[in-house]
Design a protein around this motif. Sequence first.
Motif, short mmCIF file in Angstrom:
data_model
loop_
_atom_site.label_atom_id
_atom_site.label_comp_id
_atom_site.label_asym_id
_atom_site.label_seq_id
_atom_site.Cartn_x
_atom_site.Cartn_y
_atom_site.Cartn_z
N LYS A 552 0.89 -1.30 0.10
CA LYS A 552 0.03 0.08 0.11
C LYS A 552 0.87 1.51 -0.07
CE LYS A 552 -4.24 -1.57 1.73
NZ LYS A 552 -5.56 -1.22 2.72
N ILE A 553 1.86 1.23 0.60
CA ILE A 553 2.83 2.33 0.89
C ILE A 553 3.41 2.67 -0.76
CG2 ILE A 553 5.02 3.49 1.57
CD1 ILE A 553 4.74 1.54 4.03
N SER A 554 3.69 1.70 -1.32
CA SER A 554 4.30 1.67 -2.60
C SER A 554 3.43 2.41 -3.69
CB SER A 554 5.00 0.40 -3.23
OG SER A 554 3.93 -0.40 -3.38
N ARG A 555 2.02 2.19 -3.31
CA ARG A 555 0.80 2.41 -4.10
C ARG A 555 0.35 3.84 -3.75
NH1 ARG A 555 0.24 -0.29 -8.15
NH2 ARG A 555 -1.44 0.79 -8.92
N ALA A 556 0.70 4.46 -2.63
CA ALA A 556 0.18 5.71 -2.32
C ALA A 556 0.32 6.78 -3.24
CB ALA A 556 0.92 6.15 -0.97
N LYS A 557 1.23 6.69 -4.16
CA LYS A 557 1.49 7.92 -5.15
C LYS A 557 0.13 8.11 -6.04
CE LYS A 557 5.30 5.98 -7.12
NZ LYS A 557 6.48 6.23 -8.12
N TYR A 558 -0.40 6.76 -6.14
CA TYR A 558 -1.80 6.64 -7.23
C TYR A 558 -2.94 7.04 -6.73
CZ TYR A 558 2.08 4.45 -9.92
OH TYR A 558 3.52 4.17 -10.66
N VAL A 559 -2.95 7.18 -5.00
CA VAL A 559 -4.29 7.77 -4.74
C VAL A 559 -4.78 8.90 -5.25
CG1 VAL A 559 -5.11 8.38 -2.39
CG2 VAL A 559 -3.63 6.17 -2.34
N ASP A 560 -5.90 9.14 -5.69
CA ASP A 560 -6.41 10.20 -6.00
C ASP A 560 -6.31 11.52 -5.22
OD1 ASP A 560 -8.72 12.25 -6.70
OD2 ASP A 560 -8.61 11.10 -8.43
#
Length: 590
Positions: A552-560
């Motif tokens: 989830k940390i690695s995908r935080a950049k893609y959070v709207d």
Amino acid sequence: MKVGKIIKVAGPLVVAEGMEEANIYDVVEVSDSKLIGEIIEMRGDRASIQVYEETTGIGPGEPVYTTGSPLSIELGPGMIEGMFDGIQRPLDGLRALSGDFLTRGDTVPSLNRDRKWDFKPTVKVGDMVTSGDILGTVDETPIVVHKVMVPPNVSGEVIDIKSGEYTVADDIVTLKTENGEKKLQMMQKWPVRIGRPYVKKLDPNTPLITGQRVIDSFFPVAKGGVAAIPGPFGSGKTVVQHQLAKWADSEIVVYVGCGERGNEMTDVLKEFPEIIDPKTNESLMKRTVLIANTSNMPVAAREASIYTGITIAEYFRDMGYSVALMADSTSRWAEALREMSGRLEEMPGDEGYPAYLASRVSDFYERAGRVVSLGSDEREGALTVIGAVSPPGGDISEPVSQATLRIVKVFWGLDYALSYARHFPAINWLNSYSLYQTKIDDYFDENIDANFSEYRKRAMSMLQEESELQEIVRLIGRDSLSEYDQLKLESAKSLREDFLQQNAFHDVDTYCPLEKQNKMIRTILYFYDYSVKALDQGIYLNEILDLPVAEKISRAKYVDNENKDEIDEISIEIKEQIDKLISKGGILNA
């Protein structure tokens, strides 16, 4: 109009005699084709002229006509959304005149003389006005309100003012001055090599928010500041400048393609109208001026193009706007200086560049700044200059890079190894710097998060320690490191790949607001701190790294960006999952 005679032609350099009444930097018309040129050197009655068009077929004996005025540009409604060449000839107008391939000697007024603008006066008859005062406004685009100002060095009493639709050349205001009546138009002229005047310069202490994480959080530039982007071919200078032009929170963008490839300027022309400005929901082009001097255009006009661009930028700064100027690339501008210097047979300096290279570079960058503009309302404007530098082979010890670094306060050093590894923006965090950092830290701590600067310092320290640990890993292997050091490597990797790396072509990741940047870096550091706590309790590192929350940390950049508060929930999950791991580990150890 005085007439001289050509005695020598050397490429774009023409030498004419009989020019004793002309002055340096005067504009001249060369031959009966009326090619535009500028006097760059006077020796007695001989003038050396740089010609802004192709000189093929011109020879000795042909006439040179002096105009008696320096190279100036027209400033007024109609510049926004426009695309001009290096001396402010509108490319659309030239195309309408001569087709897709420009014919030399053709000229078109810089500002359209036929289009009418709705002028709304803001002063009335009897008012006293002085230099810089706003006479009225024109809605140039849905975003930009063009403020028609009293030209510098003019003041007096308004004795007549019009309202309604007029062209830029129509008289709209009559002033009673000490020297008699003076009529003013919506348009004014200004010589490009002279900076426009202002009351005073202010301390640049407000950040230019770009939405690029490596820039905003680690190496910010202030509004009214100057920054350089040096890097070798293929390292992403142009993409970084395009991102800044698209997303920086400036109100006006002036993009100067100085010696750029034609296809890159074409990309700008195609992309900018399609980009929707998040603040206004209008096309980005509605607040952009483009200056195009592609690499196949005459080299002399390349030298003038950045002066044309910065004069237009100063004009909008004087209205009270925050303006960002992108110059891509100043190295090609310096190459034009070198070519003209060589044709003048001047004594060369380092690597053939003229001895005055450093002073020309500093003169250009010194025109940036946050200022109090002329006028009785004391409005503030800011001009931020961001220049790309293309050192041969990426060697920043060459003269143009060194002259630039001596004057700019922000250095975004692009690294070819990073771009080769597909890490973009390829800004090397170990050799870049920002001298505005202290002032900007205060702003971030006050407006974003009281601990913002502390997070940044910790993250930078971790990245520097990673570099040292990587040296050990290369020598004796990763297994020789303690689990604490291995955790530090993993956290630094997360900072690099999940925070610093940014995808310019992803709908969400292309722009990251400051609040989201703060939450992302805080989450990565929180994971590190809580993982240290787990290691203290005897938990193995691979167990920590295998937790679902790590993904989830690695995908935080893609959070709207609208749902950035979801990143705070990751911190809650970090605590819950590591606490659960510790409690299980405690049972096993028991």
